[in-house]
Design a protein around this motif. Sequence first.
Motif, PDB file in Angstrom:
ATOM      1  N   ASN A 249      13.605 -42.696  13.735  1.00  0.00           N
ATOM      2  CA  ASN A 249      13.353 -43.129  15.089  1.00  0.00           C
ATOM      3  C   ASN A 249      13.256 -44.641  15.030  1.00  0.00           C
ATOM      4  OD1 ASN A 249      11.767 -44.105  17.213  1.00  0.00           O
ATOM      5  ND2 ASN A 249      10.876 -42.082  17.554  1.00  0.00           N
TER       6      ASN A 249
ATOM      7  N   ASP B 220       5.193 -37.351   6.458  1.00  0.00           N
ATOM      8  CA  ASP B 220       5.595 -38.248   7.547  1.00  0.00           C
ATOM      9  C   ASP B 220       5.633 -37.502   8.872  1.00  0.00           C
ATOM     10  OD1 ASP B 220       5.757 -40.360   5.936  1.00  0.00           O
ATOM     11  OD2 ASP B 220       7.958 -40.453   5.831  1.00  0.00           O
ATOM     12  N   ALA B 221       6.280 -36.319   8.842  1.00  0.00           N
ATOM     13  CA  ALA B 221       6.459 -35.566  10.083  1.00  0.00           C
ATOM     14  C   ALA B 221       5.112 -35.084  10.617  1.00  0.00           C
ATOM     15  CB  ALA B 221       7.395 -34.393   9.857  1.00  0.00           C
TER      16      ALA B 221
ATOM     17  N   ARG C 270       8.569 -36.076   3.353  1.00  0.00           N
ATOM     18  CA  ARG C 270       9.032 -35.852   4.719  1.00  0.00           C
ATOM     19  C   ARG C 270       8.011 -35.026   5.501  1.00  0.00           C
ATOM     20  NH1 ARG C 270      13.398 -36.644   1.758  1.00  0.00           N
ATOM     21  NH2 ARG C 270      15.267 -37.546   2.672  1.00  0.00           N
ATOM     22  N   MET C 271       7.438 -34.034   4.822  1.00  0.00           N
ATOM     23  CA  MET C 271       6.429 -33.205   5.478  1.00  0.00           C
ATOM     24  C   MET C 271       5.233 -34.071   5.905  1.00  0.00           C
ATOM     25  SD  MET C 271       3.846 -30.502   3.820  1.00  0.00           S
ATOM     26  CE  MET C 271       2.880 -31.895   3.348  1.00  0.00           C
TER      27      MET C 271
ATOM     28  N   THR D 105      17.066 -30.815   3.511  1.00  0.00           N
ATOM     29  CA  THR D 105      16.316 -31.376   4.646  1.00  0.00           C
ATOM     30  C   THR D 105      17.313 -31.654   5.760  1.00  0.00           C
ATOM     31  OG1 THR D 105      16.616 -33.640   3.896  1.00  0.00           O
ATOM     32  CG2 THR D 105      14.645 -32.523   3.112  1.00  0.00           C
ATOM     33  N   GLU D 106      16.806 -31.783   6.959  1.00  0.00           N
ATOM     34  CA  GLU D 106      17.705 -31.983   8.103  1.00  0.00           C
ATOM     35  C   GLU D 106      18.501 -33.264   7.977  1.00  0.00           C
ATOM     36  OE1 GLU D 106      15.794 -31.754  11.862  1.00  0.00           O
ATOM     37  OE2 GLU D 106      15.202 -29.657  11.589  1.00  0.00           O
ATOM     38  N   ASP D 107      17.830 -34.314   7.530  1.00  0.00           N
ATOM     39  CA  ASP D 107      18.532 -35.582   7.444  1.00  0.00           C
ATOM     40  C   ASP D 107      19.609 -35.546   6.358  1.00  0.00           C
ATOM     41  OD1 ASP D 107      15.900 -35.429   6.120  1.00  0.00           O
ATOM     42  OD2 ASP D 107      16.575 -37.234   5.104  1.00  0.00           O
TER      43      ASP D 107
ATOM     44  N   GLU E 239       9.939 -46.297  15.816  1.00  0.00           N
ATOM     45  CA  GLU E 239       8.951 -46.039  14.765  1.00  0.00           C
ATOM     46  C   GLU E 239       9.299 -46.823  13.507  1.00  0.00           C
ATOM     47  OE1 GLU E 239       8.012 -42.054  13.394  1.00  0.00           O
ATOM     48  OE2 GLU E 239       7.617 -41.548  15.487  1.00  0.00           O
TER      49      GLU E 239
ATOM     50  N   THR F 167      12.324 -29.278   5.834  1.00  0.00           N
ATOM     51  CA  THR F 167      11.618 -30.411   6.453  1.00  0.00           C
ATOM     52  C   THR F 167      12.630 -31.382   7.018  1.00  0.00           C
ATOM     53  OG1 THR F 167      11.530 -31.424   4.298  1.00  0.00           O
ATOM     54  CG2 THR F 167       9.556 -30.320   5.069  1.00  0.00           C
ATOM     55  N   SER F 168      12.167 -32.128   7.990  1.00  0.00           N
ATOM     56  CA  SER F 168      13.100 -33.073   8.596  1.00  0.00           C
ATOM     57  C   SER F 168      12.447 -34.437   8.700  1.00  0.00           C
ATOM     58  CB  SER F 168      13.485 -32.599   9.987  1.00  0.00           C
ATOM     59  OG  SER F 168      12.362 -32.689  10.828  1.00  0.00           O
ATOM     60  N   ALA F 169      13.248 -35.450   8.660  1.00  0.00           N
ATOM     61  CA  ALA F 169      12.767 -36.798   8.906  1.00  0.00           C
ATOM     62  C   ALA F 169      13.792 -37.469   9.776  1.00  0.00           C
ATOM     63  CB  ALA F 169      12.593 -37.550   7.591  1.00  0.00           C
TER      64      ALA F 169
END
Lengths: 247, 496
Positions: free
Chosen positions: B275, B158-159, B155-156, B103-105, B278, B270-272
């Motif tokens: 923020n 949430d995004a 993550r999917m 994942t991106e994070d 948020e 996927t990315s989270a």
Amino acid sequence: MITIKNLSASVEGTRLLNNISMELESGRILGIIGPSGNGKTTILMCLCGLLPFESGSITIDGQTLLAKESKTISETLWAFRKKSGIVFQHLHLFPHLTVLSNIIEAPIQVSRKTRTEAEREAMLLLEKLGIDQYRNKFPEELSGGEQQRVAILRALAMNPRVLMLDEPTSALDPIRSGDVRQLLQEFAAEGHTVVIVSHSVRFLKGFVDHLAFMGKSELIEINTTKELLEHPKDERTREYLRFSELS
Amino acid sequence: MNFNPRPATKKLLILLVLLVCDALVAGAVPRLRWGADPSGGAPYVFSDPSHPESYTGFDHEFAEALARQMGMNAEFMPTDWESIVASLQRKEFDVIINGFEPTEDRAREVLFSKPYYLFQLQLTVRKGESRIRSIEDCKRLGIAVGTLVNCSSSRMLDAGGYQSVGYQDPVGAYKDLEIGRINAVVMDVAAEMFYARKNSSLRQAGKPFNTGAYVVGIRKEDKALLTRVNAAIDSLANNGTTEKIFRKWDLWNEEQLTLRTERPVKYEVTSAMFNWSEGLIKLSKAAGVTVLLAFGAMVIAVVLGVPLALGQSNGNRLVSSLCTVYIEFFRGTPVLVQLLFLYFGLPVVGITLPGWLTAIVGLGLNYAAYESQVYRTAFQSVPSRQWHVAYSLGMRPVQAFRRIIFPQAFRIALPPMTNDFVALFKDTSTAFAIAVWELATAYRELANATQSYLGIGVVVCCYYLAMSLPLAHLAHRLEQRLQRKSAGILSSGSDK
């Protein structure tokens, strides 16, 4: 007028009153003497309807309490309790209430008086004993004698027919002073009855007009103060009086 | 005395020598320490039901094969899924092999190997469910979707702006789906196959979707290890070992063949992105839940404590012993166990409460036991003569209790009750065990997703303090007021 007929009572299995009978007219001050543990306090507890008794009856001012009625919560018991007031040896003022609130609590809750009325009456009583300046203090701020006066006023505020005091001389500053004595004598003179339990014959002498001597769970004799002190009929009374004069 | 070893000592010496040799041999072959979470971890890594002492699963077999290919000894280090990246960073093990998705994070924290398996997600609903055919239906209908915390599906969700409920393991998620606490669960096909497909009360909703990849996770600095792991993954794919393992677990499909080619394989990452605004909204919501739990539970505890205290000290023998049993049970067992018992046990007898309500009821029942003891002590410390005085003045029992006994007992009970309430505030964090999104759960999830344990931790502590300090202050002032009242410092006339 108090009438006790064949009263017997036990506490935790120990017989503390055995077949006691006596009569006391209104307007009198009675002192009860005798060695401790012989049922002096027990008879007070029965007289104010706090201790269930096994047999016999008590009548105060026309209101009779039978043994079986003393055991269950009933209207008779409530009516009977209203006839008498008690000042305990250790006073047991309500520590969370001020002097004034201690006195007006029952008149408001039980007699349904308005706060203004109850306060006005309480202030009259407080002024009579010269402690009206303490009205907003809490019990623990007062001396023993001051606390005792408050406890007496708390009982008197309910206008009972009979006022009972248990060992009043054990307070730090006991009722020796004339104004309390005068208050009690006035109360008796108004047609009420005062019963004082004490081990101190010296204190009672010249203050009460009748004396009762209690031996082991029994009423040995009752007479006018003068008669009982000068011509005790029973050997046990004589012995006790001799002993108490020595002490 | 001369040294004359007895047989027992001799045996001990031999054993010692053998142990040292063993250690030397083990030291000679380098170890590949790999981390995975075996609790509810089937079919990835889990306790072998026929040999509970050892582990099995496709990731277990894959890790063994990978280590062998690299000329190393695989050593399994059981860990916790939610904090698996943090454990890797702490060097508790060298690689993550646990259906680990890029994942991106995570890319900011760890290196990813080549994929060794391509997976898809599967949506599951109850048999009778007719509204939900796809994950989009859940969004449209505003239906919360259950999934594993800290994974690509969470993550999917949430995004994509879905409502989601995070679970620690698949068992809890499918159990809640079955009994109706939630209406849909999305999970990797592997887990879905193992935990849901054989369950006759559940069914698949739609086809598998969203292809992703399982990779090996490696620390950023271990670049050399990455090269060796990648080479080994290629070899295992090409010599058919990977196929053999996944066929055995019935997870093989033709799509996996693309992994044999040299070309980079396409899969979704996927990315989270965390923020802060948020995140703060999420934390505030969680704090709201914590307040709800604490106040709800305290109301139950304060109210239920009264009959318990009365029953224990004034009831007949049966009532008294029942109350004692209740009190000793709730004080003598951990509140966490009680919550789990209510959450999973009650549905067995047909009572299904949502998680938050279970937490309120559970904590309330638990603290009622403590409150009853506070009351009991408080009432016992009011002298019985106070009752006598009240009665002698003609008061009825209710009047005497309300006007004379209760105010005195309350003064004694207030400090311990305040303590209990502050403790209860903190105990609400046990609700994480039953998937309630309160503050402690929020902290775990957000911190694990962002690896910002410190920053979010400070914020979470501030939230707790912002709630408990005013409470403590209020209680302190009330106590002082009552004490001052009894000491008579209040000015005249204030009693009117």
